[in-house]
Scaffold this active site. Structure first.
Site, PDB file in Angstrom:
ATOM      1  N   PRO A  79       0.815  -1.216   0.000  1.00 14.04           N
ATOM      2  CA  PRO A  79       0.000   0.000   0.000  1.00 14.04           C
ATOM      3  C   PRO A  79       0.846   1.263   0.000  1.00 14.04           C
ATOM      4  O   PRO A  79       1.804   1.382   0.773  1.00 14.04           O
ATOM      5  CB  PRO A  79      -0.806  -0.131   1.296  1.00 14.04           C
ATOM      6  CG  PRO A  79      -0.940  -1.604   1.478  1.00 14.04           C
ATOM      7  CD  PRO A  79       0.358  -2.189   0.993  1.00 14.04           C
ATOM      8  N   CYS A  80       0.478   2.204  -0.890  1.00 17.16           N
ATOM      9  CA  CYS A  80       1.331   3.367  -1.127  1.00 17.16           C
ATOM     10  C   CYS A  80       0.971   4.559  -0.256  1.00 17.16           C
ATOM     11  O   CYS A  80       1.707   5.548  -0.221  1.00 17.16           O
ATOM     12  CB  CYS A  80       1.260   3.776  -2.601  1.00 17.16           C
ATOM     13  SG  CYS A  80      -0.392   4.330  -3.129  1.00 17.16           S
ATOM     14  N   GLN A  81      -0.150   4.520   0.457  1.00 17.33           N
ATOM     15  CA  GLN A  81      -0.606   5.695   1.189  1.00 17.33           C
ATOM     16  C   GLN A  81       0.421   6.241   2.187  1.00 17.33           C
ATOM     17  O   GLN A  81       0.502   7.460   2.368  1.00 17.33           O
ATOM     18  CB  GLN A  81      -1.923   5.401   1.910  1.00 17.33           C
ATOM     19  CG  GLN A  81      -3.114   5.240   0.976  1.00 17.33           C
ATOM     20  CD  GLN A  81      -3.236   3.814   0.428  1.00 17.33           C
ATOM     21  OE1 GLN A  81      -2.370   2.993   0.672  1.00 17.33           O
ATOM     22  NE2 GLN A  81      -4.317   3.546  -0.277  1.00 17.33           N
ATOM     23  N   PHE A  83       3.396   6.732   1.777  1.00 21.29           N
ATOM     24  CA  PHE A  83       4.431   7.481   1.078  1.00 21.29           C
ATOM     25  C   PHE A  83       3.885   8.370  -0.032  1.00 21.29           C
ATOM     26  O   PHE A  83       4.636   9.114  -0.661  1.00 21.29           O
ATOM     27  CB  PHE A  83       5.454   6.504   0.471  1.00 21.29           C
ATOM     28  CG  PHE A  83       5.907   5.466   1.446  1.00 21.29           C
ATOM     29  CD1 PHE A  83       6.880   5.764   2.391  1.00 21.29           C
ATOM     30  CD2 PHE A  83       5.351   4.206   1.456  1.00 21.29           C
ATOM     31  CE1 PHE A  83       7.292   4.809   3.318  1.00 21.29           C
ATOM     32  CE2 PHE A  83       5.753   3.244   2.370  1.00 21.29           C
ATOM     33  CZ  PHE A  83       6.722   3.549   3.302  1.00 21.29           C
ATOM     34  N   SER A  84       2.590   8.295  -0.294  1.00 21.09           N
ATOM     35  CA  SER A  84       1.984   9.021  -1.395  1.00 21.09           C
ATOM     36  C   SER A  84       2.022  10.522  -1.149  1.00 21.09           C
ATOM     37  O   SER A  84       1.878  10.995  -0.025  1.00 21.09           O
ATOM     38  CB  SER A  84       0.532   8.573  -1.587  1.00 21.09           C
ATOM     39  OG  SER A  84      -0.132   9.404  -2.519  1.00 21.09           O
TER      40      SER A  84
END
Length: 404
Positions: A79-81, A83-84
């Site tokens: 999941p990228c959240q 670091f997004s």
């Protein structure tokens, strides 16, 4: 060659891996809607995903003992959240950070290679130390964080191991190659920037570099403003063509004066991707799956939509569905409308026969989180090629032969 896919989502990277020739032993995803998408396509008999062994649940609860050690590939996009650029930027402090679970899977499965994909935000200066921490963990997965250690203390131990070089002689280590990639440079009709972290088990002795780019902005500008081939291909007359932006005039003059032709293909544009798909307001969803019109698109500061004659802006998935401009297209008359789910799937290079499950906003979330299928396939095929060459060399050595 066998593979396992983590954080599979709607199946973009996993589909690319399958198309590159790998056989999935497990496709792991916790989100119900994404799993429903995969199950719906399995029910319909979609060939690439039909035999996937889908496992719905938290990757941290998966039974790794059910997978044999030494599979050829472990792939996934945690999941990228955390670091997004659009997220809260908590990194290790974010409970959605699944890099520790990814490293644990590498440690337990000991795959010959891995492909990890994440957002460009991971490379931001504010995450510099944590990014290096992630890379060190993937390089030395057996150096486990102790309960009393902070991640900074764990990183110091990893750095010490790297300096000593001892584990490279006897332990499980990987040669890790991180690369920041623009999807448009590989023929994806989207300016999607992502980090790919690819690793090969050190004992294999594989030397790998990221595949060379195949498409470029220069080639697109050349086909549009030097030869005019782009406009002719789309049947757009001279009178109907947009004006060349003033800031590009100097660049186009240089391209026109080149002595040697460009070897790369033009970037693929929104118009290229959607050339044969009808306006959703003039057809029904039975003609093109997931192609229903979605009203309410508006322009506001920072969200102006994607021009037709460039690759699309990065499709995104927000906390409350779709965050506006990135998921809109600018029509020839200057109006804007939302991309339909099918158009967005085209921009992510999913096949037209692949169905997405859920509401429009839910589908757009799945698509915004996905890896473009064609890009996943390109990276996985490059990995497969290196693994196959390694096996050939190993076989030749066992037979006392030399392989060029």
């Amino acid at each position: 060659m066998k593979s396992v896919e983590l954080f599979a989502g709607a199946g973009g990277l996993a589909m690319g891996v399958s198309l590159a020739g790998f056989e999935s032993l497990a496709v792991v995803e916790w989100d119900k809607w994404a799993c429903d998408t995969i199950r719906e396509n399995q029910r319909r008999g979609f060939p690439v995903v039909r035999e996937w062994p889908l496992w719905e649940g938290d990757v941290r609860n998966f039974d790794w003992a059910s997978i044999p050690e030494g599979i050829e590939l472990l792939a996934g996009g945690p999941p990228c959240q955390p670091f997004s650029l659009a997220g809260k930027h908590r990194a290790f402090g974010d409970k959605r950070d699944m890099f520790p679970a990814t490293v644990e899977a590498v440690r337990k499965l000991r795959p010959k290679s891995f492909i990890v994909e994440n957002v460009k935000g991971l490379t931001r200066s504010s995450f510099a130390n944590y990014y290096q921490y992630i890379l060190l963990q993937l390089e030395f997965p057996e150096v486990v964080r102790k309960d009393r250690d902070s991640w900074l203390e764990h990183m110091k131990r990893l750095q010490a191991e790297k300096t000593s070089g001892a584990l490279h002689l006897s332990g499980l280590t990987y040669n890790v190659v991180p690369t920041l990639v623009t999807a448009a440079d590989f023929g994806i009709p989207q300016k999607r920037e992502r980090v790919f972290i690819v690793g090969f088990r050190s004992d294999l002795g594989i030397k790998w570099s990221f595949p060379r780019t195949t498409h470029s902005l220069d080639a697109l500008l050349y086909s549009q403003w030097v030869t005019g081939e782009y406009w002719e291909r789309h049947g757009i007359s001279s009178k109907s063509r947009p004006a060349l932006p003033a800031k590009l005039k100097g660049k186009v003059r240089k391209l026109a004066d080149m002595l040697f032709p460009l070897t790369e293909h033009p970037w693929r544009t929104v118009r290229d991707a959607l050339v044969d798909i009808p306006d959703p307001r003039q057809c029904n969803d039975l003609d093109f799956l997931n192609h229903s019109f979605q009203g309410g698109a508006k322009v506001y500061p920072g969200h102006t939509g994607s021009p037709l004659d460039l690759p699309a802006k990065t499709l995104k998935a927000g906390d409350h569905g779709v965050p506006g401009g990135e998921n809109m297209m600018v029509l020839e008359n200057g109006d804007v409308r939302y991309f339909t789910a099918r158009e967005s799937a085209r921009l992510q290079t999913f096949p037209d026969g692949y169905v997405f499950h859920g509401s429009w906003s839910e589908i757009m979330r799945q698509l915004g989180n996905a890896v473009p299928v064609a890009l996943g396939r390109r990276v996985a095929a490059s990995v497969a090629e290196q693994l196959a060459e390694s096996e050939l060399h190993k076989l030749a050595r066992s037979r006392g032969r030399n392989v060029a």
